[in-house]
Design an enzyme around this catalytic site. Sequence first.
Site, short mmCIF file in Angstrom:
data_model
loop_
_atom_site.label_atom_id
_atom_site.label_comp_id
_atom_site.label_asym_id
_atom_site.label_seq_id
_atom_site.Cartn_x
_atom_site.Cartn_y
_atom_site.Cartn_z
N ASP A 205 -25.70 -1.02 5.35
CA ASP A 205 -26.13 -2.29 5.94
C ASP A 205 -25.17 -3.43 5.65
O ASP A 205 -25.07 -4.39 6.40
CB ASP A 205 -27.53 -2.64 5.42
CG ASP A 205 -28.00 -4.01 5.86
OD1 ASP A 205 -28.19 -4.21 7.07
OD2 ASP A 205 -28.15 -4.90 4.99
N LEU A 286 -31.58 -10.60 7.40
CA LEU A 286 -30.98 -11.42 8.47
C LEU A 286 -29.50 -11.10 8.69
O LEU A 286 -28.85 -11.76 9.49
CB LEU A 286 -31.14 -12.90 8.14
CG LEU A 286 -32.59 -13.42 8.12
CD1 LEU A 286 -32.63 -14.85 7.62
CD2 LEU A 286 -33.21 -13.33 9.50
N ARG A 287 -28.99 -10.11 7.97
CA ARG A 287 -27.56 -9.81 8.08
C ARG A 287 -27.19 -9.39 9.51
O ARG A 287 -26.14 -9.75 10.03
CB ARG A 287 -27.17 -8.73 7.08
CG ARG A 287 -25.67 -8.59 6.89
CD ARG A 287 -25.31 -7.64 5.77
NE ARG A 287 -25.38 -8.29 4.47
CZ ARG A 287 -26.11 -7.85 3.45
NH1 ARG A 287 -26.85 -6.77 3.58
NH2 ARG A 287 -26.11 -8.48 2.32
N GLY A 288 -28.07 -8.64 10.16
CA GLY A 288 -27.81 -8.21 11.53
C GLY A 288 -27.68 -9.38 12.48
O GLY A 288 -26.79 -9.42 13.34
N VAL A 291 -24.26 -11.28 11.61
CA VAL A 291 -23.06 -10.55 12.02
C VAL A 291 -22.92 -10.52 13.55
O VAL A 291 -21.82 -10.70 14.08
CB VAL A 291 -23.07 -9.12 11.44
CG1 VAL A 291 -21.97 -8.28 12.07
CG2 VAL A 291 -22.90 -9.16 9.94
#
Length: 353
Positions: A205, A286-288, A291
């Site tokens: 991830d 919230l990384r998705g 990015v």
Amino acid sequence: MTATALTRRPVFPFTAIVGQEEMKLSLLLNVIDPKIGGVMIMGDRGTGKSTTIRALADLLPAIEVVANDPFNSSPTDADLMSDEVKLAIAAGQELPIISQKVTMVDLPLGATEDRVCGTIDIEKALGEGIKAFEPGLLAKANRGILYVDEVNLLDDHLVDVLLDSAASGWNTVEREGISIRHPARFVLVGSGNPEEGELRPQLLDRFGMHAEIRTVKDPSLRVEIVEQRTQFDQDPEGFLSQHRTEQEQLQAQIIAAQARLPHVSLDHELRVQISQVCSLLDVDGLRGDIVTNRAAKAIAALEAHQDVTVDDIRRVIVLCLRHRLRKDPLASIDSGDRVAQVFGEVFGVELAT
């Protein structure tokens, strides 16, 4: 031509690489915005992963560095300077500056943490009162590309260290109460073969993008790839000269995209729709979202768009989200298709995969 140019081994040109569009696009976007967080490339052996990454490093424009500095310190950007260079500049010293190619560091599979992060000579530090630091591979990789082949076979702790440095832009080494840190901002590229095991989801991830590559099946394309490689091996300079114009054009496009990136805007409604896709896919954290926003801006900058378009998002969203989905062994479609399906529902656009 300089002596360095004459002795440097010829590198297969990036623009001559046939196919593997996902890998090439992911690498270019991370070069334009290293804060995307690197690329995980999963696929078959012998598909040109290392060739493509070396080609990218060779394609990139030269950078200015402080001469004899082990961290490739920038002479102008404080975030990319070692503490020694900062102190020298603060003291008004005139530092020698040289221009050099972007470094590509190939991390060996059996590398130890000391080899990667660097070591502190405690005896020297205590006996002579100086911070005796032996830089590691992260120091060499600053402002360059760090390539880890078979990253899925690397010790999880070491992968964590690499991802921490890639995310923060700094490497910190602590031993016996002595702490040393230095800039370590690089594009992290990991590759592996899924048959040899997957990375833990928590580590996977943290890679910004995930490109899948497959052996080319089309016989005519396979012939073209073999012929190009044969031409390059027989006459490297002649082959390079055939692609010099394309190489120079792509290099100029990258430089322009890096300059354009801070001025690219992403409409609020599109950001909401990106987050809606992430929510419907049940992406953790919230990384998705972050990015995908960054990658959409980077591709807009590459294509000379002032504003991100739905098509820009379409081209990057699978690369940014497919590895963040929870694995369902009973699912009839793979993660990329699921992302495409939900994108189509939210944006009202069909996404070919």
